[in-house]
Design an enzyme around this catalytic site. Sequence first.
Site, PDB file in Angstrom:
ATOM      1  N   CYS A  11      -4.022  -1.211  -2.144  1.00  0.00           N
ATOM      2  CA  CYS A  11      -4.167   0.245  -2.247  1.00  0.00           C
ATOM      3  C   CYS A  11      -5.107   0.493  -3.415  1.00  0.00           C
ATOM      4  CB  CYS A  11      -2.802   0.869  -2.520  1.00  0.00           C
ATOM      5  SG  CYS A  11      -2.841   2.626  -2.877  1.00  0.00           S
ATOM      6  N   ASN A  12      -6.164   1.229  -3.167  1.00  0.00           N
ATOM      7  CA  ASN A  12      -7.122   1.504  -4.239  1.00  0.00           C
ATOM      8  C   ASN A  12      -6.490   2.345  -5.337  1.00  0.00           C
ATOM      9  OD1 ASN A  12     -10.220   0.811  -3.523  1.00  0.00           O
ATOM     10  ND2 ASN A  12      -8.995   1.061  -1.691  1.00  0.00           N
ATOM     11  N   THR A  13      -5.670   3.313  -4.943  1.00  0.00           N
ATOM     12  CA  THR A  13      -5.077   4.208  -5.933  1.00  0.00           C
ATOM     13  C   THR A  13      -4.163   3.417  -6.875  1.00  0.00           C
ATOM     14  OG1 THR A  13      -5.165   5.951  -4.263  1.00  0.00           O
ATOM     15  CG2 THR A  13      -3.810   6.375  -6.197  1.00  0.00           C
ATOM     16  N   GLU A  49      -5.087   9.397   9.579  1.00  0.00           N
ATOM     17  CA  GLU A  49      -3.687   9.288  10.010  1.00  0.00           C
ATOM     18  C   GLU A  49      -3.488  10.018  11.336  1.00  0.00           C
ATOM     19  OE1 GLU A  49      -0.566   8.609   7.792  1.00  0.00           O
ATOM     20  OE2 GLU A  49      -1.865   7.233   6.700  1.00  0.00           O
ATOM     21  N   CYS A  91     -11.003   3.172  -0.469  1.00  0.00           N
ATOM     22  CA  CYS A  91      -9.668   3.548  -0.004  1.00  0.00           C
ATOM     23  C   CYS A  91      -9.395   2.665   1.212  1.00  0.00           C
ATOM     24  CB  CYS A  91      -9.639   5.025   0.390  1.00  0.00           C
ATOM     25  SG  CYS A  91      -8.093   5.519   1.181  1.00  0.00           S
ATOM     26  N   THR A  92      -8.192   2.120   1.256  1.00  0.00           N
ATOM     27  CA  THR A  92      -7.925   1.148   2.322  1.00  0.00           C
ATOM     28  C   THR A  92      -7.873   1.774   3.715  1.00  0.00           C
ATOM     29  OG1 THR A  92      -5.588   1.294   1.738  1.00  0.00           O
ATOM     30  CG2 THR A  92      -6.828  -0.574   0.865  1.00  0.00           C
ATOM     31  N   HIS A  93      -7.839   3.087   3.789  1.00  0.00           N
ATOM     32  CA  HIS A  93      -7.919   3.743   5.099  1.00  0.00           C
ATOM     33  C   HIS A  93      -9.353   3.757   5.646  1.00  0.00           C
ATOM     34  CE1 HIS A  93      -3.942   5.427   4.336  1.00  0.00           C
ATOM     35  NE2 HIS A  93      -3.947   6.037   5.502  1.00  0.00           N
ATOM     36  N   TYR A 142      -0.409   8.550  -2.230  1.00  0.00           N
ATOM     37  CA  TYR A 142      -0.454   8.268  -3.662  1.00  0.00           C
ATOM     38  C   TYR A 142      -1.677   8.954  -4.289  1.00  0.00           C
ATOM     39  CZ  TYR A 142       2.976   4.367  -3.527  1.00  0.00           C
ATOM     40  OH  TYR A 142       4.098   3.580  -3.412  1.00  0.00           O
ATOM     41  N   GLY A 143      -2.691   9.174  -3.450  1.00  0.00           N
ATOM     42  CA  GLY A 143      -3.985   9.642  -3.960  1.00  0.00           C
ATOM     43  C   GLY A 143      -3.965  11.025  -4.580  1.00  0.00           C
ATOM     44  N   ASP A 194       0.879  -1.170   0.000  1.00  0.00           N
ATOM     45  CA  ASP A 194       0.000   0.000   0.000  1.00  0.00           C
ATOM     46  C   ASP A 194       0.913   1.215   0.000  1.00  0.00           C
ATOM     47  OD1 ASP A 194      -2.328   1.640   0.288  1.00  0.00           O
ATOM     48  OD2 ASP A 194      -1.943   1.803   2.428  1.00  0.00           O
ATOM     49  N   SER A 195       0.338   2.390  -0.251  1.00  0.00           N
ATOM     50  CA  SER A 195       1.120   3.618  -0.169  1.00  0.00           C
ATOM     51  C   SER A 195       1.627   3.828   1.269  1.00  0.00           C
ATOM     52  CB  SER A 195       0.259   4.809  -0.581  1.00  0.00           C
ATOM     53  OG  SER A 195      -0.887   4.867   0.241  1.00  0.00           O
TER      54      SER A 195
END
Length: 276
Positions: free
Chosen positions: A74-76, A153, A185-187, A43-44, A11-12
């Site tokens: 990571c979706n991006t 974050e 988004c993985t967050h 990355y987004g 992932d980013s």
Amino acid sequence: MVEVRPLGMFDSGIGGLTVLDAISRRVPRESIVYFGDTARLPYGTKSKETVTRFSQEIVRFLMTKNPKLIVVACNTASAYSLPVIRSMVDIPVVGVVEPGAEAALRVTRNNKIGVIGTRATIQSGAYLEAVQSRKPEAKVFSKACPLFVPLIEEGWVDHPVTLEVAQHYLEHLAACEVDALILGCTHYPLLKGVLEQVVRPGVVLVDSAEETAREVKEVLSGKGMLASSLIGPQAELYVSDMHLNLRLQIERFLGFAVPRIKVVNSEFEEVELQGI
Ligand code: DGL
């Protein structure tokens, strides 16, 4: 001796740990090598070319670990770079966009699907394509939510400010009467509590982490590659920067402390860096 081949994931940053968590619950015998590009996130907000170059570098690094499957957590990176990554390796590559789209199609009753994600993921149109290639009559309503990642974050996952931001972002999707909302988004699985307060009753939140884990299990078992016993380490965690707060953030994502986090430099060589 039986050779243990891990699952390689990246992932980013550490958002992909929500996917790692879901995978390790679904296939607990697998060992996992995870790479979080903490030095270069987000990355987004970056271009397709840059995200693809970063993804290629990470995949080359992961391939040195002899993985049997790669998860682009990571979706991006999935939205921008999946075809390029698939063309680089001869092992299965699972992204997070297709499983998320399929899950949304399974739960929607009115064929109106909402997608939230980074600017890059939304601009790529990857979810629209993944949904409509499977069901052309389905409608997709998207909204980029660039403030969510920094709020998460910062640990503001149930803060009134985050609730207000979510209300602002989701207003339009509510008016479109979506009945399924893809957390693209993985967050975002960490924001489920806030999002549930904001969406209309009955809207299903589609967590791509769970769906990706399901897909990983399906691919592994379809190819007869499921680990039969746990031999190697369960999870090896690499990051490209060990910055202030990273340990705390990792604990928040995983729900437990990871004893050892390995750090690599820009050449992907392991270095000693304890963080601040
Ligand atoms: N985890 C990334 C994703 O799923 C978002 C964070 C970033 O912008 O790097 O798209």
